[in-house]
Design a protein around this motif. Structure first.
Motif, PDB file in Angstrom:
ATOM      1  N   PRO A 117      46.630  33.346  43.670  1.00  0.00           N
ATOM      2  CA  PRO A 117      46.986  33.363  45.093  1.00  0.00           C
ATOM      3  C   PRO A 117      47.767  34.626  45.443  1.00  0.00           C
ATOM      4  N   GLY A 118      47.873  34.880  46.733  1.00  0.00           N
ATOM      5  CA  GLY A 118      48.662  36.019  47.192  1.00  0.00           C
ATOM      6  C   GLY A 118      50.148  35.806  46.937  1.00  0.00           C
ATOM      7  N   SER A 119      50.940  36.852  47.146  1.00  0.00           N
ATOM      8  CA  SER A 119      52.367  36.798  46.829  1.00  0.00           C
ATOM      9  C   SER A 119      53.250  36.504  48.036  1.00  0.00           C
ATOM     10  N   GLU A 120      52.693  36.515  49.255  1.00  0.00           N
ATOM     11  CA  GLU A 120      53.505  36.271  50.449  1.00  0.00           C
ATOM     12  C   GLU A 120      53.522  34.797  50.812  1.00  0.00           C
ATOM     13  N   PRO A 121      54.708  34.194  51.006  1.00  0.00           N
ATOM     14  CA  PRO A 121      54.760  32.792  51.436  1.00  0.00           C
ATOM     15  C   PRO A 121      54.258  32.645  52.875  1.00  0.00           C
ATOM     16  N   GLY A 122      53.646  31.520  53.154  1.00  0.00           N
ATOM     17  CA  GLY A 122      53.158  31.254  54.502  1.00  0.00           C
ATOM     18  C   GLY A 122      51.815  31.879  54.807  1.00  0.00           C
ATOM     19  N   ARG A 123      51.207  32.517  53.850  1.00  0.00           N
ATOM     20  CA  ARG A 123      49.889  33.129  54.065  1.00  0.00           C
ATOM     21  C   ARG A 123      48.915  32.541  53.053  1.00  0.00           C
ATOM     22  N   GLU A 124      47.926  31.822  53.541  1.00  0.00           N
ATOM     23  CA  GLU A 124      46.896  31.255  52.670  1.00  0.00           C
ATOM     24  C   GLU A 124      45.889  32.345  52.304  1.00  0.00           C
ATOM     25  N   GLU A 146      42.112  33.227  50.347  1.00  0.00           N
ATOM     26  CA  GLU A 146      40.845  32.840  49.735  1.00  0.00           C
ATOM     27  C   GLU A 146      40.178  34.113  49.215  1.00  0.00           C
ATOM     28  N   VAL A 147      39.897  34.136  47.923  1.00  0.00           N
ATOM     29  CA  VAL A 147      39.250  35.281  47.306  1.00  0.00           C
ATOM     30  C   VAL A 147      37.927  34.820  46.702  1.00  0.00           C
ATOM     31  N   SER A 148      36.848  35.522  47.013  1.00  0.00           N
ATOM     32  CA  SER A 148      35.535  35.100  46.525  1.00  0.00           C
ATOM     33  C   SER A 148      34.685  36.314  46.185  1.00  0.00           C
ATOM     34  N   TRP A 180      34.233  41.707  45.443  1.00  0.00           N
ATOM     35  CA  TRP A 180      35.317  40.834  45.871  1.00  0.00           C
ATOM     36  C   TRP A 180      35.412  40.810  47.394  1.00  0.00           C
ATOM     37  N   HIS A 181      35.734  39.645  47.920  1.00  0.00           N
ATOM     38  CA  HIS A 181      36.037  39.518  49.351  1.00  0.00           C
ATOM     39  C   HIS A 181      37.324  38.708  49.470  1.00  0.00           C
ATOM     40  N   THR A 182      38.292  39.251  50.195  1.00  0.00           N
ATOM     41  CA  THR A 182      39.594  38.597  50.347  1.00  0.00           C
ATOM     42  C   THR A 182      39.798  38.165  51.797  1.00  0.00           C
ATOM     43  N   LEU A 183      40.188  36.917  51.992  1.00  0.00           N
ATOM     44  CA  LEU A 183      40.482  36.365  53.319  1.00  0.00           C
ATOM     45  C   LEU A 183      41.886  35.780  53.290  1.00  0.00           C
ATOM     46  N   THR A 184      42.723  36.200  54.231  1.00  0.00           N
ATOM     47  CA  THR A 184      44.045  35.578  54.351  1.00  0.00           C
ATOM     48  C   THR A 184      44.158  34.915  55.725  1.00  0.00           C
ATOM     49  N   THR A 185      44.912  33.824  55.783  1.00  0.00           N
ATOM     50  CA  THR A 185      45.127  33.098  57.032  1.00  0.00           C
ATOM     51  C   THR A 185      46.616  32.827  57.196  1.00  0.00           C
TER      52      THR A 185
END
Length: 472
Positions: A116-123, A125-127, A458-463
């Motif tokens: 997972p990413g390192s920032e709290p509060g940010r979801e 998805e890596v695919s 790689w494709h990275t999506l953050t929400t």
């Protein structure tokens, strides 16, 4: 191979190597036609990528079944069009089907894990996602297998494919692909096949709609493709030549070692990138090994593999024959000892053994794409490793020994992509990564998870929820 002109388009006519009998014709593609095919593949890419992986896998599994239903037809094409012996053709057809089945499993396998990413509060998805259009350029020596090695995983992972077979094998390396996959339910445009020479290959590499190029062939052409792909910022997988070392340790069973060495050097007339070119043999057993290998080489049956039980078939073309003969003559002039073979016999070149080869000779360094085994003696393990690594190539190697632990200890010291202990250099497994370094290519791009790395990105999506605001 003969190019003829028809009223609608120029044709490439495939002919049997030995008899010249016409086997079939395919249309030659101009550079403009190659670009148009790339556009069709690009147009088909979004729908194919969106197709459920299980559906893509089902099509590839069905294609494997259909290929095996047509195995005799495919084998006949490989024998007559490319000069394969029957056993090699049988293996290639079944290995091609195995590539399709393995790709089907790859399509539905687990995605590559990523933390997972390192920032709290940010979801996060890596695919892995498809690249788009994959251009595949296939050689003539294993057209079905080496083509399927790229085509099958590229399709499985959601890419569309633009395939260019070698002009020597347009039927076994191209038309058969298209027919089998179309009959299996592959949608129109997902696989485009174009035929032609170097101009068609250059057009494929340069086509704006092609995102990646997978090339198997000579180092010389591979360098040109790599340079063009680099300039255009395209991904490229290069599987090139090999000057592969077959190291025989003093504890080896000589009959078994010579059996492995003979297979590694003379299968398919030595026209294999993985072939054992340099036989590095311990000085205590080099004479016995040379005598045994030469005896085996001289006993191999040479002839028409379609009409006889030949073990050695024709060389692909006359130009290749003359290059092989010239390399042998040069080696002898430089001091090598010709033990057996060495002279053309019609469309055939007999299995040839050269002894007393040294690193000062061209044959030690230059890939002779034919049935030539060059034998060099060594005194100890360190010298064997130094000799093996005295090459610009780095594809495969083998260590033949009765002591597997000793072989495994030597293997990491060999500068190449694949090492086989207790075996010879020509091996293929669709589940294992394969590729070379140096003049042999840019490392693994085929097999197992290496194919996943090669044919996807790689494709990275953050929400962020709630949506974030910033100071300015």
């Amino acid at each position: 191979m003969q190019v003829t002109t028809a009223t609608e388009a120029a044709l490439l006519t495939s002919r049997e190597i030995i008899t010249g009998e016409e086997l079939g014709s395919v249309p030659l593609a101009t550079p403009g036609a190659v670009a148009a095919a790339a556009r069709r593949a690009a147009a088909a890419a979004p729908a194919w990528a969106a197709r459920p992986a299980a559906e893509r896998a089902a099509i590839l599994s069905r294609a494997a079944e259909l290929l095996l239903e047509r195995d005799q037809e495919a084998m006949d094409l490989l024998v007559r069009e490319g000069g394969s012996i029957t056993g090699k053709a049988f293996y290639e057809v079944h290995a091609g089907a195995a590539e399709l089945r393995h790709a089907a499993a790859l399509a539905t396998g687990p995605d590559s894990p990523h933390g997972p990413g390192s920032e709290p509060g940010r979801e996060t998805e890596v695919s892995r996602v498809p690249l788009g259009v994959v251009g595949v350029i296939v050689p003539w020596n294993f057209p079905l297998l080496l083509g399927m090695r790229s085509v099958a995983p590229a399709l499985a992972l959601g890419n569309t494919v633009l395939l260019k077979p070698d002009p020597h094998t347009p039927l076994s390396g191209g038309r058969l692909f298209a027919e089998v996959l179309a009959d299996a339910g592959l949608p129109e445009g997902v696989l485009e096949v174009v035929h032609g020479d170097a101009d068609a290959g250059a057009a494929l590499v340069q086509a704006p709609d092609v995102a990646m190029v997978s090339f198997t062939g000579s180092t010389e052409v591979g360098r040109e493709i790599g340079a063009t792909a680099g300039r255009l910022l395209k991904r490229v997988v290069l599987e090139l030549g090999g000057q592969n070392a077959f190291v025989v340790l003093p504890d080896a069973d000589i009959e078994q070692a010579a059996s492995a060495g003979s297979w590694g050097s003379f299968l398919h007339q030595g026209q294999i990138c993985m072939a054992a070119r340099r036989h590095l043999v311990h000085q205590d057993v080099v004479e016995a090994y040379t005598e045994t290998l030469a005896r085996r080489a001289a006993a191999l049956r040479i002839g028409d593999p379609y009409r006889t039980d030949a073990q050695i078939g024709p060389v692909i073309e006359h130009g290749a024959l003359t290059r092989i003969a010239a390399a042998v003559e040069e080696a002898v002039a430089q001091g090598a000892r010709l033990v057996t073979g060495g002279r053309m016999q019609g469309p055939f070149f007999p299995p040839t053994v050269l002894a007393d080869v040294t690193p000062k000779m061209a044959v030690f360094h230059k890939e002779v794409f034919g049935p030539v085994a060059a034998i060099t003696a060594f005194a100890d393990d360190d010298e064997a490793i130094a000799l093996a690594n005295t090459s610009d190539y780095g594809l495969t190697a083998a260590v033949y020994t009765s002591d597997a632990d000793r072989g495994r200890a030597l293997a990491p010291r060999l500068r190449c992509g694949v090492v086989h202990v207790g075996d010879q250099t020509v091996n293929h497994d669709p589940a294992l990564p394969f590729g070379g370094i140096g003049a042999s290519g840019n490392a693994s791009g085929f097999g197992g998870r290496a194919a996943l790395d090669a044919f996807t990105r790689w494709h990275t999506l953050t929400t962020s929820s709630p949506a974030r605001a910033y100071p300015f």
